[in-house]
Motif scaffolding. Structure first.
Motif, short mmCIF file in Angstrom:
data_model
loop_
_atom_site.label_atom_id
_atom_site.label_comp_id
_atom_site.label_asym_id
_atom_site.label_seq_id
_atom_site.Cartn_x
_atom_site.Cartn_y
_atom_site.Cartn_z
N GLU A 1 47.46 24.89 37.47
CA GLU A 1 46.13 24.34 37.62
C GLU A 1 45.09 25.42 37.36
OE1 GLU A 1 45.81 22.66 41.46
OE2 GLU A 1 47.35 21.15 41.14
N THR A 2 43.92 24.98 36.92
CA THR A 2 42.85 25.95 36.63
C THR A 2 42.34 26.63 37.89
OG1 THR A 2 41.25 24.13 36.71
CG2 THR A 2 42.11 24.74 34.55
N LYS A 3 42.75 26.15 39.05
CA LYS A 3 42.37 26.80 40.30
C LYS A 3 42.85 28.25 40.32
CE LYS A 3 42.84 24.30 43.95
NZ LYS A 3 43.45 23.56 45.10
N THR A 4 43.93 28.54 39.59
CA THR A 4 44.43 29.91 39.49
C THR A 4 43.35 30.85 38.97
OG1 THR A 4 46.68 29.11 39.05
CG2 THR A 4 46.17 31.36 38.38
N VAL A 5 42.58 30.39 37.99
CA VAL A 5 41.50 31.20 37.44
C VAL A 5 40.46 31.48 38.52
CG1 VAL A 5 39.65 31.28 35.74
CG2 VAL A 5 41.88 30.35 35.10
N ASP A 6 40.07 30.45 39.26
CA ASP A 6 39.05 30.62 40.29
C ASP A 6 39.48 31.64 41.34
OD1 ASP A 6 37.53 28.63 39.05
OD2 ASP A 6 38.48 27.04 40.21
N VAL A 7 40.76 31.61 41.69
CA VAL A 7 41.27 32.55 42.69
C VAL A 7 41.18 33.98 42.17
CG1 VAL A 7 43.33 33.30 43.94
CG2 VAL A 7 42.77 30.86 43.80
N HIS A 8 41.60 34.20 40.93
CA HIS A 8 41.57 35.55 40.38
C HIS A 8 40.14 36.04 40.14
CE1 HIS A 8 45.89 35.00 39.88
NE2 HIS A 8 45.97 36.28 39.58
N VAL A 9 39.24 35.14 39.78
CA VAL A 9 37.83 35.52 39.65
C VAL A 9 37.29 35.97 41.00
CG1 VAL A 9 35.50 34.62 39.25
CG2 VAL A 9 37.31 34.16 37.60
N ARG A 10 37.64 35.25 42.07
CA ARG A 10 37.18 35.63 43.41
C ARG A 10 37.70 37.02 43.77
NH1 ARG A 10 39.47 31.95 46.29
NH2 ARG A 10 41.01 33.21 47.42
N TRP A 11 38.98 37.27 43.50
CA TRP A 11 39.55 38.59 43.80
C TRP A 11 38.86 39.68 42.98
CZ3 TRP A 11 45.34 36.77 43.35
CH2 TRP A 11 45.67 36.04 44.49
N LEU A 12 38.58 39.37 41.71
CA LEU A 12 37.92 40.35 40.85
C LEU A 12 36.52 40.65 41.36
CD1 LEU A 12 38.41 42.00 38.29
CD2 LEU A 12 37.59 40.05 36.94
N ARG A 13 35.80 39.63 41.78
CA ARG A 13 34.46 39.84 42.32
C ARG A 13 34.48 40.71 43.57
NH1 ARG A 13 32.29 33.62 41.70
NH2 ARG A 13 31.24 33.85 39.66
N GLU A 14 35.47 40.51 44.42
CA GLU A 14 35.55 41.30 45.65
C GLU A 14 35.68 42.79 45.36
OE1 GLU A 14 38.80 39.56 47.72
OE2 GLU A 14 37.66 37.81 48.41
N LYS A 15 36.21 43.12 44.19
CA LYS A 15 36.40 44.53 43.84
C LYS A 15 35.24 45.09 43.01
CE LYS A 15 41.35 43.87 44.08
NZ LYS A 15 42.59 43.58 43.35
N LEU A 16 34.54 44.23 42.29
CA LEU A 16 33.48 44.71 41.40
C LEU A 16 32.09 44.58 41.98
CD1 LEU A 16 34.56 43.20 37.92
CD2 LEU A 16 35.06 45.48 38.83
#
Length: 252
Positions: free
Chosen positions: A216-231
């Motif tokens: 599901e495309t929810k996978t993308v949303d999860v990884h974007v959230r993780w990426l934001r937490e680091k950047l």
């Protein structure tokens, strides 16, 4: 008296083992070129878009994969879906691949030819062209001796305070190093290679997780959230990975 065995000493076709990759999105042109080259005993593979051409020729340092086929010559149209021919040339040469490249283009100005040669092409042929001339140019390029592979250039992509070292898989925000796992690094690489471009979730799934990935495309949303937490300083009000409502995500 014994009769000597008859040995078939007929040599194989000269071009039998030469593999040519043809990247051309106009089917009629691609089929005509492939037919002409096949008649000369070349083995021709046709690809009709830039994204698949890069996958066929450029190693994916994040995924740790290499091209499956070693081609002897690339015939490359410039106007292609997804990725244009000039960007393909840059990525091929940046990866250290020294495959001979013949560009095909309707752009016939001196400037266009110079740009094509400067980004790494070995020859440039304008459309419309004669098929015999195309075959002759291919033959000439394949006769050229090839040296050792080039050392890949270190690619550093920048956006504001963000720097991404592609070959080293390193990310710096200012002077601070940020550790990213492979999928997050690949996601960031997709964004920073095309600043301002909006990517749908389906496009990101294809580029980061691969053609066969069906999650599901929810996978993308999860990884974007993780990426934001680091950047991001404030992940709830991002300045780097921006949501474009109804479409997807973009950088900046």
């Amino acid at each position: 008296m014994s009769v000597p065995a008859v040995v078939d000493s007929k040599p194989p076709p000269v071009n039998q083992n030469k593999k040519i990759l043809l990247v051309e999105d106009e089917k009629n042109i691609a089929d005509a070129i492939a037919l002409a080259l096949s008649t000369e005993n070349y083995e021709v593979t046709i690809i009709n878009n830039g994204r698949d051409a890069i996958q066929a020729l450029v190693p994916d340092y994040v995924q740790g994969t290499k091209p499956e086929v070693d081609y002897d010559l690339l015939i490359l149209d410039l106007m292609l879906p997804f990725v244009n021919g000039l960007d393909i040339c840059r990525q091929i040469r940046g990866s250290g691949n020294i495959i001979p490249i013949l560009i095909l283009s309707a752009k016939a100005s001196e400037t266009d030819r110079v740009v094509g040669l400067e980004v790494g092409a070995d020859d440039y042929l304008t459309k419309p062209f004669g098929m015999r001339e195309l075959v002759a140019r291919c033959r000439a390029l394949l006769r050229r001796p090839q040296g050792p592979p080039l050392q890949p250039e270190e690619t550093i992509l920048r956006f504001r305070a963000l720097k991404v070292y592609i070959q080293e898989h390193r990310v710096l925000m200012g002077n601070q190093e940020i550790n990213l796992p492979p999928k997050e690094f690949r996601l960031l690489e997709v964004f920073i290679r095309s600043p301002k471009q909006v990517f749908s979730r389906e496009q990101l799934l294809h580029r980061v997780w691969g053609v066969e990935y069906t999650s599901e495309t929810k996978t993308v949303d999860v990884h974007v959230r993780w990426l934001r937490e680091k950047l991001e300083r404030d992940p709830s009000h991002p300045k780097y990975i921006i949501t474009v409502r109804g479409f997807g995500y973009r950088l900046g």
